[in-house]
Design an enzyme around this catalytic site. Sequence first.
Site, mmCIF file in Angstrom:
data_model
loop_
_atom_site.group_PDB
_atom_site.id
_atom_site.type_symbol
_atom_site.label_atom_id
_atom_site.label_comp_id
_atom_site.label_asym_id
_atom_site.label_seq_id
_atom_site.Cartn_x
_atom_site.Cartn_y
_atom_site.Cartn_z
ATOM 1 N N GLU A 1 -1.133 8.734 -4.792
ATOM 2 C CA GLU A 1 -1.390 8.168 -3.467
ATOM 3 C C GLU A 1 -2.681 7.352 -3.513
ATOM 4 O O GLU A 1 -3.591 7.637 -4.285
ATOM 5 C CB GLU A 1 -1.477 9.276 -2.416
ATOM 6 C CG GLU A 1 -2.482 10.381 -2.708
ATOM 7 C CD GLU A 1 -3.882 10.054 -2.254
ATOM 8 O OE1 GLU A 1 -4.048 9.113 -1.452
ATOM 9 O OE2 GLU A 1 -4.810 10.726 -2.717
ATOM 10 N N LEU B 1 -18.952 -2.753 -1.573
ATOM 11 C CA LEU B 1 -20.311 -3.211 -1.892
ATOM 12 C C LEU B 1 -21.210 -3.023 -0.680
ATOM 13 O O LEU B 1 -22.002 -3.899 -0.342
ATOM 14 C CB LEU B 1 -20.295 -4.677 -2.345
ATOM 15 C CG LEU B 1 -19.667 -4.948 -3.712
ATOM 16 C CD1 LEU B 1 -19.670 -6.447 -4.009
ATOM 17 C CD2 LEU B 1 -20.403 -4.193 -4.824
ATOM 18 N N CYS C 1 -11.918 12.717 -2.417
ATOM 19 C CA CYS C 1 -11.403 12.098 -3.643
ATOM 20 C C CYS C 1 -12.489 11.750 -4.666
ATOM 21 O O CYS C 1 -12.482 12.273 -5.783
ATOM 22 C CB CYS C 1 -10.613 10.835 -3.296
ATOM 23 S SG CYS C 1 -9.118 11.150 -2.344
ATOM 24 N N LYS D 1 -0.465 26.715 10.682
ATOM 25 C CA LYS D 1 -0.464 25.246 10.621
ATOM 26 C C LYS D 1 0.912 24.693 10.989
ATOM 27 O O LYS D 1 1.019 23.728 11.757
ATOM 28 C CB LYS D 1 -0.870 24.765 9.231
ATOM 29 C CG LYS D 1 -0.933 23.254 9.106
ATOM 30 C CD LYS D 1 -1.125 22.798 7.666
ATOM 31 C CE LYS D 1 -2.522 23.049 7.181
ATOM 32 N NZ LYS D 1 -2.759 22.421 5.837
ATOM 33 N N ASN E 1 -10.038 5.272 -8.546
ATOM 34 C CA ASN E 1 -11.068 5.917 -7.738
ATOM 35 C C ASN E 1 -12.429 5.870 -8.416
ATOM 36 O O ASN E 1 -13.466 5.681 -7.766
ATOM 37 C CB ASN E 1 -10.687 7.371 -7.444
ATOM 38 C CG ASN E 1 -9.744 7.480 -6.261
ATOM 39 O OD1 ASN E 1 -9.416 6.495 -5.615
ATOM 40 N ND2 ASN E 1 -9.291 8.684 -5.977
#
Length: 438
Positions: free
Chosen positions: A151, A253, A263, A35, A211
């Site tokens: 975050e 919505l 998340c 990576k 969240n």
Amino acid sequence: MRIAMIGTGYVGLVSGTCFSEFGIHVTCVDKDAAKIEKLGENVMPIYEPGLDEMVAANVEAGRLTFTTELAPAVKAADAVFIAVGTPSRRGDGHADLSYVYAAAEEIADAMDGYTVVVTKSTVPVGTGDEVERIIRARRPDADFDVVSNPEFLREGSAINDFMRPDRVVIGTESERARKVMKQLYRVLFLIETPIVFTSRRTSELIKYAGNTFLATKITFINEIADLCEKVGADVHDVAKGIGLDGRIGRKFLHPGPGYGGSCFPKDTLALVRTARDYDAPLRIVETVVAVNDQRKTQMAERVVAACGGSAKGKTVAVLGLTFKPNTDDMRDSPAIDIVTALIEAGAAVKAFDPEGMHEAAKLLPRAVTYCGDAYATMPGADCLVIITEWNEFRALDLDRVKSLLKAPAVVDLRNVYAPDEMAELGFAYTSIGRPAAR
């Protein structure tokens, strides 16, 4: 100032790059040598609009570097950010903090002089306390503070979310650490971004509570959509009518096949587990998790119904696999459960996603046929289903679509098209929470 960013996943790479855009020298550290090598060639491990250009510009300016060597990066840093993964732990749903604690141990061994250790990963309440204990146990002489700085990045718009955030949350009781964090975020102070300073534990809970609340809004409107179908109401008008209330707001919505991504699924589950551990169960959140899990199976049932009640021997064209547009992230995408259920019901699935097919191939059954564009999925298909609302799916040539499909059946799980228009064109059209064509 100098930062070491431990982890070059979604959060670490975006955050590190944006900090370098602020003029801070950032070293991103990852153990994955392949990576790091790719990043050195400006090949991004994730799809995020504009990220490659920003990385290239800051690497060229000498503010952003990538390495597998943690110790030199930490030794030179004023602040070290932990931005490693915290996936759901198998078996119990708790956040797996092994990567966070391993990073804390390595940071402890490498620190030189006063260092602010910042938890950027999403972690349960009390994690900062344990990180501090780990570092102190390994380095009793170390001069450091541990800060929580969650975050709030949305995939597909993460750069803008970092550069122009709704707020920044910083959890610390140390005035010394607070001054360092204020300096790191100086650019945002200058544009009067709300900066919320609070205790470390409160900061950790803010992330999960935020969240979870958003996941609850999504689940609420999905259940209202189901009710709309029963009573003949239009969920979009309901959402607009309640969203104009400033206490509720219009965002999140939008009815659909349920929430997914990196998340919401793991954070709602982790908060449920934490609440149970503290004997303060969150019944609303428990229900949100259960309803969202069930919804994905219900969406597959809608597709089967559109195929005449049986998917055996039928071909289904699938548009969109990622959990949302403008990302290649397949983690907990509704498409995983929907496509798997269709294949188990006997359907042949032909799919297209602009960015997510490489990742999808790792998670979906091998029986899926991946196509080069949207129209390539359609020839001979008994039904077309839209799972992810990529922009290019909003402007399909519907006459061409109808000519390619074996049967003009469309299941639109994102309400991209208008029922009246689809009916006029001769489609058997199914959407979410809206009355049939008049």
